[in-house]
Design a protein around this motif. Sequence first.
Motif, PDB file in Angstrom:
ATOM      1  N   LEU A  30     -29.676  24.232 -14.824  1.00 54.56           N
ATOM      2  CA  LEU A  30     -28.815  23.240 -14.387  1.00 54.56           C
ATOM      3  C   LEU A  30     -28.483  22.222 -15.425  1.00 54.56           C
ATOM      4  CD1 LEU A  30     -30.496  22.599 -10.838  1.00 54.56           C
ATOM      5  CD2 LEU A  30     -28.228  23.970 -11.349  1.00 54.56           C
ATOM      6  N   GLU A  31     -29.376  21.861 -16.133  1.00 52.13           N
ATOM      7  CA  GLU A  31     -29.097  20.779 -17.469  1.00 52.13           C
ATOM      8  C   GLU A  31     -28.031  21.219 -18.184  1.00 52.13           C
ATOM      9  OE1 GLU A  31     -32.864  20.025 -18.919  1.00 52.13           O
ATOM     10  OE2 GLU A  31     -33.451  18.753 -17.127  1.00 52.13           O
ATOM     11  N   LYS A  32     -28.121  22.637 -18.628  1.00 49.24           N
ATOM     12  CA  LYS A  32     -27.233  23.348 -19.308  1.00 49.24           C
ATOM     13  C   LYS A  32     -25.778  23.049 -18.915  1.00 49.24           C
ATOM     14  CE  LYS A  32     -30.589  26.546 -21.736  1.00 49.24           C
ATOM     15  NZ  LYS A  32     -30.659  28.053 -21.925  1.00 49.24           N
ATOM     16  N   LEU A  33     -25.647  23.440 -17.717  1.00 50.79           N
ATOM     17  CA  LEU A  33     -24.411  23.547 -17.261  1.00 50.79           C
ATOM     18  C   LEU A  33     -23.971  21.871 -17.006  1.00 50.79           C
ATOM     19  CD1 LEU A  33     -24.754  25.974 -14.035  1.00 50.79           C
ATOM     20  CD2 LEU A  33     -23.292  26.146 -15.963  1.00 50.79           C
ATOM     21  N   ALA A  34     -24.691  20.977 -16.485  1.00 46.82           N
ATOM     22  CA  ALA A  34     -24.300  19.736 -16.503  1.00 46.82           C
ATOM     23  C   ALA A  34     -23.979  19.187 -17.808  1.00 46.82           C
ATOM     24  CB  ALA A  34     -25.613  18.823 -15.743  1.00 46.82           C
ATOM     25  N   PHE A  35     -24.814  19.242 -18.784  1.00 46.51           N
ATOM     26  CA  PHE A  35     -24.389  18.754 -20.053  1.00 46.51           C
ATOM     27  C   PHE A  35     -23.155  19.348 -20.698  1.00 46.51           C
ATOM     28  CE2 PHE A  35     -28.843  16.949 -20.008  1.00 46.51           C
ATOM     29  CZ  PHE A  35     -28.755  15.718 -20.624  1.00 46.51           C
ATOM     30  N   ALA A  36     -22.882  20.492 -20.466  1.00 49.05           N
ATOM     31  CA  ALA A  36     -21.850  21.258 -20.844  1.00 49.05           C
ATOM     32  C   ALA A  36     -20.590  20.383 -20.431  1.00 49.05           C
ATOM     33  CB  ALA A  36     -21.669  22.712 -20.655  1.00 49.05           C
ATOM     34  N   HIS A  37     -20.576  20.037 -19.420  1.00 49.79           N
ATOM     35  CA  HIS A  37     -19.650  19.383 -18.542  1.00 49.79           C
ATOM     36  C   HIS A  37     -19.647  17.788 -18.749  1.00 49.79           C
ATOM     37  CE1 HIS A  37     -19.440  23.274 -16.660  1.00 49.79           C
ATOM     38  NE2 HIS A  37     -18.198  23.099 -16.435  1.00 49.79           N
ATOM     39  N   GLY A  38     -20.576  17.336 -19.453  1.00 50.57           N
ATOM     40  CA  GLY A  38     -20.281  15.971 -19.995  1.00 50.57           C
ATOM     41  C   GLY A  38     -21.423  15.031 -19.256  1.00 50.57           C
ATOM     42  N   TYR A  39     -22.426  15.596 -18.843  1.00 50.80           N
ATOM     43  CA  TYR A  39     -23.557  14.667 -18.261  1.00 50.80           C
ATOM     44  C   TYR A  39     -24.244  13.721 -19.009  1.00 50.80           C
ATOM     45  CZ  TYR A  39     -27.845  13.250 -15.689  1.00 50.80           C
ATOM     46  OH  TYR A  39     -28.669  12.807 -15.064  1.00 50.80           O
ATOM     47  N   GLY A  40     -24.194  14.018 -20.451  1.00 49.69           N
ATOM     48  CA  GLY A  40     -24.725  13.388 -21.537  1.00 49.69           C
ATOM     49  C   GLY A  40     -23.984  11.851 -21.571  1.00 49.69           C
ATOM     50  N   GLU A  41     -22.856  11.822 -21.233  1.00 46.06           N
ATOM     51  CA  GLU A  41     -21.855  10.588 -21.145  1.00 46.06           C
ATOM     52  C   GLU A  41     -21.968   9.867 -19.912  1.00 46.06           C
ATOM     53  OE1 GLU A  41     -20.388   9.667 -23.997  1.00 46.06           O
ATOM     54  OE2 GLU A  41     -21.733  11.217 -24.814  1.00 46.06           O
ATOM     55  N   TRP A  42     -22.364  10.470 -18.702  1.00 43.95           N
ATOM     56  CA  TRP A  42     -22.340   9.854 -17.383  1.00 43.95           C
ATOM     57  C   TRP A  42     -22.835   8.526 -17.504  1.00 43.95           C
ATOM     58  CZ3 TRP A  42     -19.206  10.230 -13.617  1.00 43.95           C
ATOM     59  CH2 TRP A  42     -19.750   9.548 -12.334  1.00 43.95           C
ATOM     60  N   GLY A  43     -23.931   8.135 -18.013  1.00 49.32           N
ATOM     61  CA  GLY A  43     -24.640   7.131 -18.021  1.00 49.32           C
ATOM     62  C   GLY A  43     -23.702   5.881 -18.650  1.00 49.32           C
ATOM     63  N   LYS A  44     -22.886   6.001 -19.285  1.00 49.13           N
ATOM     64  CA  LYS A  44     -21.794   5.180 -19.681  1.00 49.13           C
ATOM     65  C   LYS A  44     -20.783   4.784 -18.794  1.00 49.13           C
ATOM     66  CE  LYS A  44     -22.585   6.492 -24.432  1.00 49.13           C
ATOM     67  NZ  LYS A  44     -21.878   7.273 -25.542  1.00 49.13           N
ATOM     68  N   GLY A 101     -15.485  12.022 -22.684  1.00 43.70           N
ATOM     69  CA  GLY A 101     -16.778  12.889 -22.603  1.00 43.70           C
ATOM     70  C   GLY A 101     -17.192  13.993 -21.489  1.00 43.70           C
ATOM     71  N   LEU A 102     -16.377  13.496 -20.530  1.00 41.58           N
ATOM     72  CA  LEU A 102     -16.496  14.558 -19.169  1.00 41.58           C
ATOM     73  C   LEU A 102     -15.547  15.615 -19.450  1.00 41.58           C
ATOM     74  CD1 LEU A 102     -16.623  11.765 -16.177  1.00 41.58           C
ATOM     75  CD2 LEU A 102     -18.328  12.807 -17.520  1.00 41.58           C
TER      76      LEU A 102
END
Length: 226
Positions: free
Chosen positions: A36-50, A200-201
């Motif tokens: 789930l993390e791999k899928l989420a981060f591939a779609h921009g989850y790493g930028e979601w906090g901003k 980033g998304l």
Amino acid sequence: MKRIFGVLTLVLCFAVGCKQQKMRVHEEVREKSSILEKLAFAHGYGEWGKVTELQFTFNVDKDSSHFQRTWIWKPKVNQVTSISGSDTITYSRKAMDSVSHKINSGFINDKYWLMAPINLLWDKDNLQLTHEKNVVAPISNKPLQKLTVLYGSKGGYTPGDAYDFYFGEDMLIEEWVFRKGNALEPSLATTWEDYKDIKGLKVAQKHRNEDGSFLLYFTKVAVKVQ
């Protein structure tokens, strides 16, 4: 003495069995989080906090009809504005009445289409997962990875529903199948295409079924970040 030794052996076996069971559960949780993390981060989850504001217009063309509605979401304060025709309503998702609760069901649906891989990570505690490789996708007939997601029977707007996500090595969704109530036959299968990077998304702007009679797409997607 033999009797005492036998009891001690049973206790030890029970303890070892419990430990192994806990290890298996822990491994299952780890694997579940990993995919789930791999899928989420591939779609921009790493930028979601901003993200301070996400705006998008949800469009559906089916046969000769057209439907659309616009959403403005401020996730930091969990405030949503719905714009549909001449009606504009703003509500807080922290304190909803019967009217906003009904509107929010539409928001949940449209948001899921926009960013399902990130939603999966948020929903992980309510999911059962099955991950397979080299499965033929229903529309393109390409061999892809397949993640089957089954939602719990309680809670949410569509309890007990299932989704089959098809994706490649880059972890970007290429197709998906929705199966209402975990039925064997698909309720709807569409592509995920026309990806665009917006602050980033990674957003798939277009979803169509195999014969082209159904087209769901997003316009005016805008992201504000802090």
